[in-house]
Design a protein around this motif. Structure first.
Motif, PDB file in Angstrom:
ATOM      1  N   ASP A   3     -23.990  14.451  -8.750  1.00 37.77           N
ATOM      2  CA  ASP A   3     -25.366  14.184  -8.328  1.00 37.77           C
ATOM      3  C   ASP A   3     -25.879  15.287  -7.418  1.00 37.77           C
ATOM      4  OD1 ASP A   3     -25.432  11.798  -9.751  1.00 37.77           O
ATOM      5  OD2 ASP A   3     -24.890  10.587  -8.015  1.00 37.77           O
ATOM      6  N   LEU A   4     -25.028  15.744  -6.496  1.00 36.72           N
ATOM      7  CA  LEU A   4     -25.429  16.808  -5.583  1.00 36.72           C
ATOM      8  C   LEU A   4     -25.671  18.105  -6.349  1.00 36.72           C
ATOM      9  CD1 LEU A   4     -26.006  17.865  -2.768  1.00 36.72           C
ATOM     10  CD2 LEU A   4     -23.544  18.228  -2.480  1.00 36.72           C
ATOM     11  N   ALA A   5     -24.788  18.432  -7.257  1.00 34.80           N
ATOM     12  CA  ALA A   5     -24.962  19.653  -8.061  1.00 34.80           C
ATOM     13  C   ALA A   5     -26.257  19.586  -8.858  1.00 34.80           C
ATOM     14  CB  ALA A   5     -23.765  19.846  -8.986  1.00 34.80           C
ATOM     15  N   ARG A   6     -26.536  18.419  -9.432  1.00 38.14           N
ATOM     16  CA  ARG A   6     -27.770  18.245 -10.212  1.00 38.14           C
ATOM     17  C   ARG A   6     -29.003  18.384  -9.317  1.00 38.14           C
ATOM     18  NH1 ARG A   6     -27.178  13.272 -11.808  1.00 38.14           N
ATOM     19  NH2 ARG A   6     -25.619  13.857 -13.340  1.00 38.14           N
ATOM     20  N   LEU A   7     -28.959  17.752  -8.133  1.00 37.54           N
ATOM     21  CA  LEU A   7     -30.086  17.844  -7.201  1.00 37.54           C
ATOM     22  C   LEU A   7     -30.342  19.299  -6.811  1.00 37.54           C
ATOM     23  CD1 LEU A   7     -32.218  16.614  -5.281  1.00 37.54           C
ATOM     24  CD2 LEU A   7     -30.368  16.374  -3.590  1.00 37.54           C
ATOM     25  N   LEU A   8     -29.280  20.023  -6.482  1.00 36.62           N
ATOM     26  CA  LEU A   8     -29.453  21.416  -6.063  1.00 36.62           C
ATOM     27  C   LEU A   8     -29.942  22.294  -7.208  1.00 36.62           C
ATOM     28  CD1 LEU A   8     -26.322  21.817  -3.790  1.00 36.62           C
ATOM     29  CD2 LEU A   8     -28.700  21.458  -3.085  1.00 36.62           C
ATOM     30  N   ALA A   9     -29.415  22.084  -8.419  1.00 38.98           N
ATOM     31  CA  ALA A   9     -29.866  22.862  -9.575  1.00 38.98           C
ATOM     32  C   ALA A   9     -31.327  22.568  -9.891  1.00 38.98           C
ATOM     33  CB  ALA A   9     -28.987  22.562 -10.786  1.00 38.98           C
ATOM     34  N   ASP A  10     -31.716  21.302  -9.861  1.00 37.39           N
ATOM     35  CA  ASP A  10     -33.112  20.932 -10.122  1.00 37.39           C
ATOM     36  C   ASP A  10     -34.041  21.515  -9.065  1.00 37.39           C
ATOM     37  OD1 ASP A  10     -32.288  19.501 -12.337  1.00 37.39           O
ATOM     38  OD2 ASP A  10     -32.480  17.530 -11.370  1.00 37.39           O
ATOM     39  N   THR A  11     -33.610  21.457  -7.828  1.00 34.42           N
ATOM     40  CA  THR A  11     -34.430  21.981  -6.733  1.00 34.42           C
ATOM     41  C   THR A  11     -34.584  23.490  -6.862  1.00 34.42           C
ATOM     42  OG1 THR A  11     -33.697  20.195  -5.292  1.00 34.42           O
ATOM     43  CG2 THR A  11     -34.668  22.114  -4.218  1.00 34.42           C
ATOM     44  N   ASN A  12     -33.521  24.161  -7.256  1.00 38.89           N
ATOM     45  CA  ASN A  12     -33.609  25.607  -7.444  1.00 38.89           C
ATOM     46  C   ASN A  12     -34.564  25.959  -8.578  1.00 38.89           C
ATOM     47  OD1 ASN A  12     -32.763  28.264  -6.621  1.00 38.89           O
ATOM     48  ND2 ASN A  12     -31.727  28.380  -8.599  1.00 38.89           N
ATOM     49  N   ARG A  13     -34.527  25.188  -9.677  1.00 38.33           N
ATOM     50  CA  ARG A  13     -35.475  25.406 -10.775  1.00 38.33           C
ATOM     51  C   ARG A  13     -36.913  25.217 -10.307  1.00 38.33           C
ATOM     52  NH1 ARG A  13     -32.772  21.868 -13.308  1.00 38.33           N
ATOM     53  NH2 ARG A  13     -30.906  22.528 -14.324  1.00 38.33           N
ATOM     54  N   GLN A  14     -37.132  24.175  -9.511  1.00 38.33           N
ATOM     55  CA  GLN A  14     -38.477  23.928  -8.981  1.00 38.33           C
ATOM     56  C   GLN A  14     -38.921  25.075  -8.077  1.00 38.33           C
ATOM     57  OE1 GLN A  14     -38.161  20.141  -7.039  1.00 38.33           O
ATOM     58  NE2 GLN A  14     -37.827  19.029  -8.949  1.00 38.33           N
ATOM     59  N   ARG A  15     -37.990  25.589  -7.282  1.00 40.18           N
ATOM     60  CA  ARG A  15     -38.294  26.707  -6.391  1.00 40.18           C
ATOM     61  C   ARG A  15     -38.699  27.931  -7.199  1.00 40.18           C
ATOM     62  NH1 ARG A  15     -35.781  31.206  -4.594  1.00 40.18           N
ATOM     63  NH2 ARG A  15     -33.961  30.758  -5.873  1.00 40.18           N
ATOM     64  N   GLU A  16     -37.950  28.200  -8.273  1.00 44.24           N
ATOM     65  CA  GLU A  16     -38.275  29.345  -9.123  1.00 44.24           C
ATOM     66  C   GLU A  16     -39.650  29.191  -9.759  1.00 44.24           C
ATOM     67  OE1 GLU A  16     -34.914  29.553 -11.745  1.00 44.24           O
ATOM     68  OE2 GLU A  16     -33.627  30.432 -10.192  1.00 44.24           O
ATOM     69  N   GLU A  17     -39.991  27.973 -10.182  1.00 40.24           N
ATOM     70  CA  GLU A  17     -41.318  27.711 -10.752  1.00 40.24           C
ATOM     71  C   GLU A  17     -42.407  27.973  -9.715  1.00 40.24           C
ATOM     72  OE1 GLU A  17     -41.858  23.910 -12.669  1.00 40.24           O
ATOM     73  OE2 GLU A  17     -39.877  24.064 -13.628  1.00 40.24           O
TER      74      GLU A  17
END
Length: 60
Positions: A3-17
């Motif tokens: 869950d933590l890995a998914r949250l961080l990966a999703d947040t990083n994608r949002q940051r890149e957007e």
């Protein structure tokens, strides 16, 4: 931890957007949502750790 890995990966994608759209920071609402999810994951991990430790500790 998935869950933590998914949250961080999703947040990083949002940051890149956001960066690609010329936005330099998350909104207060997005930050609040991130920290709510992060804290929930950490509390769950703490509880799981407590449960696992109690199985292996001898009463004192």
């Amino acid at each position: 931890m998935e869950d933590l890995a998914r949250l961080l990966a999703d947040t990083n994608r949002q940051r890149e957007e956001l960066i690609n759209n010329g936005v330099s920071k998350f909104s207060p609402e997005a930050l609040s949502e991130f920290f709510d999810k992060f804290n929930s994951i950490m509390l769950d991990a703490y509880r799981e750790n407590e449960e696992a430790n109690s199985k292996y500790l001898c009463p004192g």
